[in-house]
Motif scaffolding. Structure first.
Motif, PDB file in Angstrom:
ATOM      1  N   ILE A 157     -59.587 -56.571 -38.857  1.00 25.50           N
ATOM      2  CA  ILE A 157     -60.208 -55.248 -38.749  1.00 25.50           C
ATOM      3  C   ILE A 157     -61.483 -55.337 -37.920  1.00 25.50           C
ATOM      4  O   ILE A 157     -61.734 -54.507 -37.039  1.00 25.50           O
ATOM      5  N   SER A 158     -62.269 -56.389 -38.155  1.00 28.47           N
ATOM      6  CA  SER A 158     -63.512 -56.538 -37.404  1.00 28.47           C
ATOM      7  C   SER A 158     -63.234 -56.715 -35.915  1.00 28.47           C
ATOM      8  O   SER A 158     -63.900 -56.106 -35.070  1.00 28.47           O
ATOM      9  N   ALA A 159     -62.254 -57.553 -35.599  1.00 24.67           N
ATOM     10  CA  ALA A 159     -61.940 -57.780 -34.191  1.00 24.67           C
ATOM     11  C   ALA A 159     -61.467 -56.487 -33.528  1.00 24.67           C
ATOM     12  O   ALA A 159     -61.898 -56.141 -32.419  1.00 24.67           O
ATOM     13  N   ALA A 160     -60.602 -55.748 -34.218  1.00 26.94           N
ATOM     14  CA  ALA A 160     -60.116 -54.483 -33.660  1.00 26.94           C
ATOM     15  C   ALA A 160     -61.265 -53.492 -33.495  1.00 26.94           C
ATOM     16  O   ALA A 160     -61.330 -52.756 -32.502  1.00 26.94           O
ATOM     17  N   SER A 161     -62.193 -53.489 -34.461  1.00 27.75           N
ATOM     18  CA  SER A 161     -63.342 -52.587 -34.361  1.00 27.75           C
ATOM     19  C   SER A 161     -64.175 -52.909 -33.133  1.00 27.75           C
ATOM     20  O   SER A 161     -64.643 -52.013 -32.431  1.00 27.75           O
ATOM     21  N   VAL A 162     -64.372 -54.202 -32.873  1.00 25.46           N
ATOM     22  CA  VAL A 162     -65.152 -54.601 -31.700  1.00 25.46           C
ATOM     23  C   VAL A 162     -64.499 -54.048 -30.441  1.00 25.46           C
ATOM     24  O   VAL A 162     -65.162 -53.453 -29.582  1.00 25.46           O
ATOM     25  N   LEU A 163     -63.191 -54.197 -30.364  1.00 21.41           N
ATOM     26  CA  LEU A 163     -62.467 -53.752 -29.177  1.00 21.41           C
ATOM     27  C   LEU A 163     -62.595 -52.240 -28.986  1.00 21.41           C
ATOM     28  O   LEU A 163     -62.959 -51.746 -27.911  1.00 21.41           O
ATOM     29  N   LEU A 164     -62.316 -51.492 -30.065  1.00 25.81           N
ATOM     30  CA  LEU A 164     -62.366 -50.035 -29.983  1.00 25.81           C
ATOM     31  C   LEU A 164     -63.777 -49.540 -29.680  1.00 25.81           C
ATOM     32  O   LEU A 164     -63.982 -48.697 -28.799  1.00 25.81           O
ATOM     33  N   CYS A 165     -64.744 -50.076 -30.418  1.00 28.79           N
ATOM     34  CA  CYS A 165     -66.135 -49.648 -30.198  1.00 28.79           C
ATOM     35  C   CYS A 165     -66.574 -50.010 -28.787  1.00 28.79           C
ATOM     36  O   CYS A 165     -67.319 -49.261 -28.147  1.00 28.79           O
ATOM     37  N   GLY A 166     -66.129 -51.172 -28.306  1.00 25.73           N
ATOM     38  CA  GLY A 166     -66.504 -51.594 -26.963  1.00 25.73           C
ATOM     39  C   GLY A 166     -66.017 -50.613 -25.923  1.00 25.73           C
ATOM     40  O   GLY A 166     -66.764 -50.170 -25.054  1.00 25.73           O
TER      41      GLY A 166
ATOM     42  N   LEU B 111     -60.325 -47.987 -39.136  1.00 22.29           N
ATOM     43  CA  LEU B 111     -60.721 -48.204 -37.740  1.00 22.29           C
ATOM     44  C   LEU B 111     -61.331 -46.944 -37.134  1.00 22.29           C
ATOM     45  O   LEU B 111     -62.258 -47.033 -36.319  1.00 22.29           O
ATOM     46  N   VAL B 112     -60.810 -45.756 -37.521  1.00 21.09           N
ATOM     47  CA  VAL B 112     -61.412 -44.512 -37.025  1.00 21.09           C
ATOM     48  C   VAL B 112     -62.875 -44.441 -37.478  1.00 21.09           C
ATOM     49  O   VAL B 112     -63.785 -44.181 -36.679  1.00 21.09           O
ATOM     50  N   VAL B 113     -63.105 -44.687 -38.766  1.00 20.86           N
ATOM     51  CA  VAL B 113     -64.474 -44.641 -39.272  1.00 20.86           C
ATOM     52  C   VAL B 113     -65.350 -45.653 -38.536  1.00 20.86           C
ATOM     53  O   VAL B 113     -66.446 -45.337 -38.080  1.00 20.86           O
ATOM     54  N   HIS B 114     -64.831 -46.875 -38.387  1.00 24.27           N
ATOM     55  CA  HIS B 114     -65.621 -47.904 -37.712  1.00 24.27           C
ATOM     56  C   HIS B 114     -65.945 -47.510 -36.280  1.00 24.27           C
ATOM     57  O   HIS B 114     -67.063 -47.674 -35.811  1.00 24.27           O
ATOM     58  N   THR B 115     -64.951 -46.996 -35.574  1.00 20.32           N
ATOM     59  CA  THR B 115     -65.179 -46.640 -34.177  1.00 20.32           C
ATOM     60  C   THR B 115     -66.265 -45.581 -34.063  1.00 20.32           C
ATOM     61  O   THR B 115     -67.195 -45.704 -33.264  1.00 20.32           O
ATOM     62  N   PHE B 116     -66.155 -44.540 -34.884  1.00 23.06           N
ATOM     63  CA  PHE B 116     -67.131 -43.460 -34.785  1.00 23.06           C
ATOM     64  C   PHE B 116     -68.529 -43.881 -35.199  1.00 23.06           C
ATOM     65  O   PHE B 116     -69.511 -43.376 -34.684  1.00 23.06           O
ATOM     66  N   THR B 117     -68.606 -44.782 -36.153  1.00 21.36           N
ATOM     67  CA  THR B 117     -69.937 -45.104 -36.670  1.00 21.36           C
ATOM     68  C   THR B 117     -70.543 -46.343 -36.011  1.00 21.36           C
ATOM     69  O   THR B 117     -71.748 -46.543 -36.115  1.00 21.36           O
ATOM     70  N   MET B 118     -69.749 -47.149 -35.338  1.00 17.97           N
ATOM     71  CA  MET B 118     -70.314 -48.384 -34.784  1.00 17.97           C
ATOM     72  C   MET B 118     -70.337 -48.438 -33.265  1.00 17.97           C
ATOM     73  O   MET B 118     -70.932 -49.345 -32.691  1.00 17.97           O
ATOM     74  N   TYR B 119     -69.678 -47.468 -32.573  1.00 24.89           N
ATOM     75  CA  TYR B 119     -69.724 -47.549 -31.113  1.00 24.89           C
ATOM     76  C   TYR B 119     -71.166 -47.461 -30.586  1.00 24.89           C
ATOM     77  O   TYR B 119     -71.447 -47.974 -29.512  1.00 24.89           O
ATOM     78  N   PRO B 120     -72.113 -46.827 -31.347  1.00 26.68           N
ATOM     79  CA  PRO B 120     -73.478 -46.803 -30.810  1.00 26.68           C
ATOM     80  C   PRO B 120     -74.062 -48.175 -30.526  1.00 26.68           C
ATOM     81  O   PRO B 120     -74.907 -48.313 -29.658  1.00 26.68           O
ATOM     82  N   PHE B 121     -73.614 -49.234 -31.229  1.00 25.39           N
ATOM     83  CA  PHE B 121     -74.108 -50.572 -30.895  1.00 25.39           C
ATOM     84  C   PHE B 121     -73.830 -50.864 -29.427  1.00 25.39           C
ATOM     85  O   PHE B 121     -74.676 -51.361 -28.697  1.00 25.39           O
TER      86      PHE B 121
END
Lengths: 357, 594
Positions: free
Chosen positions: B96-105, B179-189
């Motif tokens: 999940i973390s790896a996928a979040s990095v990709l999506l947020c990136g 992943l939706v939640v992670h993308t929306f809340t972590m893409y600001p990094f």
């Protein structure tokens, strides 16, 4: 007015290994004197100043203000006024509040305080600027506020750490005259740090030239210029040719050396030169003291011009004399002289000086 | 979901002085507390180090002790061998973390390029609200996404009604929902790091590449991407760590097999040793990432100092592209504001009035009346404010002093002190809670012999540990921009250390300290992750109450609490914005007049 004495002061930083940032420095700064520490960056001049201010404490040695030992006294108990390189004005206080900071700590009364602040600001030509914010001032004005803030407490010593290095060239010359005038008027002993030899020469009563943590020479600007103690001092103060010349004869005041081409000239030397016939002397001669003449002139060295640079007031030449490059600054240059031409150089023995290694 | 640091990472702020000599260790032969004593740094640092050891490091060790105590070998073996829950939870969390990095990136970098490199209608509005979804407190943020995008959410149901299908269209559930939640809340990094890098980049470097004959693709590949690498790497590490620590998203979307969920499940089942084992593993991974990040930040970054030509935005000239841009901007605005709007809407809905409709059918203001008038309902608000305030006071005192010690004093163990603070930041909230449980379920020296579990004090302590790094970071960043010679000037003029610190250094740090304190306070009020493991019925904070209300289908009341948290956050954001523009304004003024 008070004199400042440094007695074999050394400073080693714990993380810097065995090398001393300041190594066995002895200085005596007379009361009311404008004294400059001059040297290239990393020579220990700022460290020395900061030990006088109390921001560093010496690893060994003593510092005295008058008869009073201040070696380990904290900076706030020393009564010095310091002007920092970047001025270190308090950005949250107005000009007047900055100047008032030291007075408040000394619990100077309100009326007296106001009078002294006005006087100090007047002294630096900033009367009426008291209510300004620091960021509303130009660099030169900020510099003068810093000076006023340091002087208003009537410090026993004024300490200046490259205060002009952030100003542009024209302002720098104006300000150095101002600083010198204010220091003279107030009669405060001043310790000034700079790497700019022209600044040091123009301002100082005496200069200490430092290199690698050691003091190489102390003297008036004239002494340092005309009688440099070492090859380093000769080269650092202005420009200089330092020639390796064989000693033919030596006495207490003079050393006779042989120039390339066989001419022998007597050169003044310091009393402790320790040279004898057969040794090699280091002889300093300034480029502007060498006269150009014809290649065949009697008593002149001959050489070939390898570089020629016209700077307006003078022409700088590099002349190859028997494989040795010699710098010459000539006001008059024969018309049509160019690179590759042969010229004669006349070295004036009375302007030459034996230096240490 | 943790908090975006208030300032770009302190480690990239260049030091102000270029004094070649190393700082000295002042020495003096005077006894007692004297700022010039060689021992002064240690006298100041010792209590700080004790606090960090007692409440950050020692609890972590206690957790480890707990995990090896009972069934130790079995606990640890379950991670290393077999296909058990433990193993799969670790793998799921990492995936999940790896996928979040990709999506947020992808999202963050694209947003940064669009907003910093192009000029189009709606750009300013988007820039203004781009951080809104990420600013929501973790629980209420995740709930808003659940209300919007899950099977029972507004969007899938609206689409279902629109197309007349049998089932909700495009619902997100399980890991996809997380992943939706992670993308929306972590893409600001990624967005913040990339835009800072883009703005700080000297455009003439890019121009030089074009001038030398490189095409657009080549410039991208050989100039832009390499220059962005430091920003992208540190953003990746941040997103990875934050995803790993994420607890509310898996909770709400029912993904049980993650590390954080397993910690929670084991703890609520009473198996503290197993929970501790999970917590220890998660702590080790987090600490490795922290160290990796510090190592990476210590390397050179490509920050050009040139002040030549300012970078300019490309104007969209094609009318079709302009319309498309406008449309996309509108969509972006809707998407960005939807979470807050949903919470606001639901806060006014009648409890129980929302079953199968797209949006709630009945509306009322009663929810707000309830939470302010009913003593039982009012209690969590009071709890949160009180506990958060206490923690914030602690954070300010300790955080400011640690920042000062780390930035300005020279003493042995300075690096350790720095790492210990950041450790508190790197540890997931769940782990912090387990650590405190392990350490303080019996009395020890740091709790003055008292059992803290089950008391009021454990909660502010947890908030203190979690949010100390926020105050530390913002104080430290402000301090890095303060010339140390200001304090020296004060000392030279006769001020004692305390006076110089108070009238100059602390006074000038104030905006940064205040910003950090506000951030710590709102984070405390929004805290859920650690609270849910250690609260008692007496000390339930707002977020726990929201969670309980959601379980008893009082969605309207839950959202009303949420609106309180959201309102508080926006007040704080405005104030912090003021603090920052104030600082920037005076910096600008200096630039123009000097």
């Amino acid at each position: 007015m008070i004199d400042v004495t440094l007695e074999s002061v050394s400073k080693r930083f714990p993380r810097a290994g065995d090398t001393a940032a300041v190594d066995d420095v002895d200085l005596r700064i007379g009361a009311g004197e404008f004294f400059t520490l001059l040297g290239p960056s990393g020579c220990g001049k700022t460290t020395t100043l900061r030990m006088v201010a109390g921001f560093y404490f010496p690893s060994s040695g003593r510092i005295r203000f008058g008869a009073e030992d201040v070696t380990n006294r904290p900076p706030n108990k020393r009564d010095t006024g310091m002007v920092f390189q970047n001025y270190a004005l308090f950005p949250h206080l107005s000009v007047a509040q900055n100047v008032a900071y030291g007075l408040k700590i000394r619990k100077v009364g309100r009326a007296e305080s106001t009078r002294r602040i006005e006087e100090a600001l007047g002294q630096v030509h900033l009367a009426g600027y008291g209510d300004r914010r620091i960021d509303q001032l130009s660099g030169g004005q900020q510099q003068r506020v810093a000076l006023a803030r340091a002087l208003v407490i009537r410090p026993r010593t004024l300490l200046l750490d490259e205060p002009l290095s952030n100003l542009d060239a024209k302002l720098r010359e104006e300000t150095r005259v101002e600083i010198r005038r204010i220091q003279k008027d107030s009669g405060t002993t001043a310790l000034y740090v700079t790497h700019d030899q022209a600044e040091a020469m123009a301002m100082s009563d005496r200069i200490a030239v430092m290199e690698s943590g050691r003091v190489r020479q102390v003297g008036t600007p004239q002494e340092i210029y005309h009688r440099p103690a070492t090859a380093f001092v000769a080269r650092f103060i202005g420009r200089s040719n330092v020639l390796d010349l064989p000693v033919v004869a030596a006495d207490a005041e003079r050393v006779t050396v042989a120039l390339p081409g066989g001419w022998e000239v007597p050169v003044a030397a310091p009393a402790d030169h320790g040279l004898a016939a057969g040794a090699t002397a280091l002889v300093s001669v300034r480029p502007e003291h060498i006269a150009l003449t014809s290649a065949t002139a009697e008593g002149a060295l001959t050489g070939r011009v390898t570089e020629l640079e016209f700077t307006g007031m003078a022409t700088n030449l590099l002349v190859d004399v028997a494989g040795e490059p010699v710098q010459v600054a000539a006001i008059d240059v024969p018309a049509g002289l160019g690179v590759g031409d042969q010229v004669g150089l006349r070295l004036p023995p009375e302007r030459m000086w034996v230096v240490g290694a | 979901m943790s908090t975006i640091p208030a300032t770009p990472s302190a480690a990239t702020v260049p030091p102000v002085t270029d004094d070649p000599t190393p700082p000295s260790r002042p020495r003096s032969r005077r006894p007692a507390l004297n700022a010039n004593s060689r021992w002064f740094p240690y006298l100041l640092v010792f209590p700080l180090a004790l606090v960090l050891f007692g409440y950050v490091v020692q609890p972590m060790l206690a957790t480890f002790g707990e995990s090896v105590g009972v069934d130790g070998p079995a606990n640890w073996a379950s991670f290393l061998t077999g296909d058990g829950v433990a193993r799969s939870a670790l793998v799921t969390s990492l995936l999940i973390s790896a996928a979040s990095v990709l999506l947020c990136g992808v999202v963050g970098v694209a947003m940064a390029f669009l907003l910093k490199r192009f000029s189009f209608p709606g750009r300013r509005l988007i820039e203004a609200i781009i951080l809104v979804p990420a600013a929501l407190p973790p629980l209420i943020g995740a709930i808003s996404f659940q209300l919007l995008y899950s099977e029972t959410g507004i969007l899938p149901r609206a689409l279902q009604q629109l197309f007349g299908t049998e089932n909700p269209v495009l619902p997100f559930s399980g890991i996809a929902g997380v992943l939706v939640v992670h993308t929306f809340t972590m893409y600001p990094f990624f967005y913040l790091a990339t835009s800072a890098a883009l703005v700080g980049m000297d455009p003439s470097v890019e121009e030089a590449a074009y001038n030398l004959g490189a095409g657009r693709v080549r410039v991208w590949r050989t100039v832009l991407l390499p220059m962005l690498t430091p920003a992208l790497v540190s953003a990746s590490l941040l997103v990875f760590m934050t995803s790993l620590a994420s607890y509310t998203a898996p909770l709400l979307f029912g993904v049980d097999q993650t590390m954080t969920m397993q910690i929670y499940i084991n703890r609520t089942n009473g198996d503290l040793p197993m929970a501790s084992t999970y917590a220890s593993v998660l702590a080790v991974v987090s600490v490795l990432f922290l160290l990796g990040m510090r190592w990476y930040e210590g390397r050179r970054s490509y920050r050009s100092q040139s002040k030549g030509v300012a970078s300019h935005r490309r104007e969209l000239t094609n009318p079709f592209a302009r319309w498309l841009a406008l449309l996309a901007s509108l969509l972006a605005v809707v998407v960005l504001l939807a979470p807050v709007a949903t919470i606001a809407l639901v806060a006014f809905s009648l409890d129980g009035s929302w079953t199968t409709e797209v949006i709630p059918s009945g509306y009322t203001t009663q929810n707000f009346v309830t939470i302010f008038s009913d003593p039982d309902a009012y209690r969590p608000i009071l709890n949160s404010l009180q506990m958060s305030l206490l923690a914030t006071v602690g954070c300010v005192v300790v955080g400011v002093l640690i920042a000062y010690a780390v930035r300005r004093l020279d003493f042995r163990g300075r690096g350790l002190l720095d790492v210990a603070v950041m450790l508190a930041w790197a540890l997931p909230g769940t782990v912090v809670a387990i650590n405190l449980i392990s350490a303080f379920s019996t009395g020890n020296a740091f709790s003055f012999g008292q059992v803290l579990i089950g008391t009021f004090w454990i909660m502010p302590l947890a908030y203190f540990v979690r949010f100390l790094p926020l105050v530390f970071r913002s104080s430290s960043a402000t301090l890095a921009q303060l010339d140390p010679s200001l304090e020296e000037a004060a000392r030279n003029l006769g001020a004692s250390w305390w006076r110089a610190f108070g009238t100059v250094t602390l006074r000038l740090m104030l905006p940064g300290v205040l910003a950090g304190a506000l951030l710590a306070f709102v984070n405390g009020v929004g805290e859920f992750v650690a609270s849910v493991l250690i609260y008692t019925s007496e000390t339930a904070p707002i977020s726990v109450e929201i969670n309980n209300r959601m379980y008893s289908f009082e969605v309207g009341t839950a959202a009303a609490y949420g609106m309180l948290q959201v309102a508080l956050i926006f007040v704080v954001m405005v104030i912090s914005g003021r603090l920052e523009t104030g600082g920037r304004a005076s910096r600008e003024a200096t630039k123009w007049t000097a």
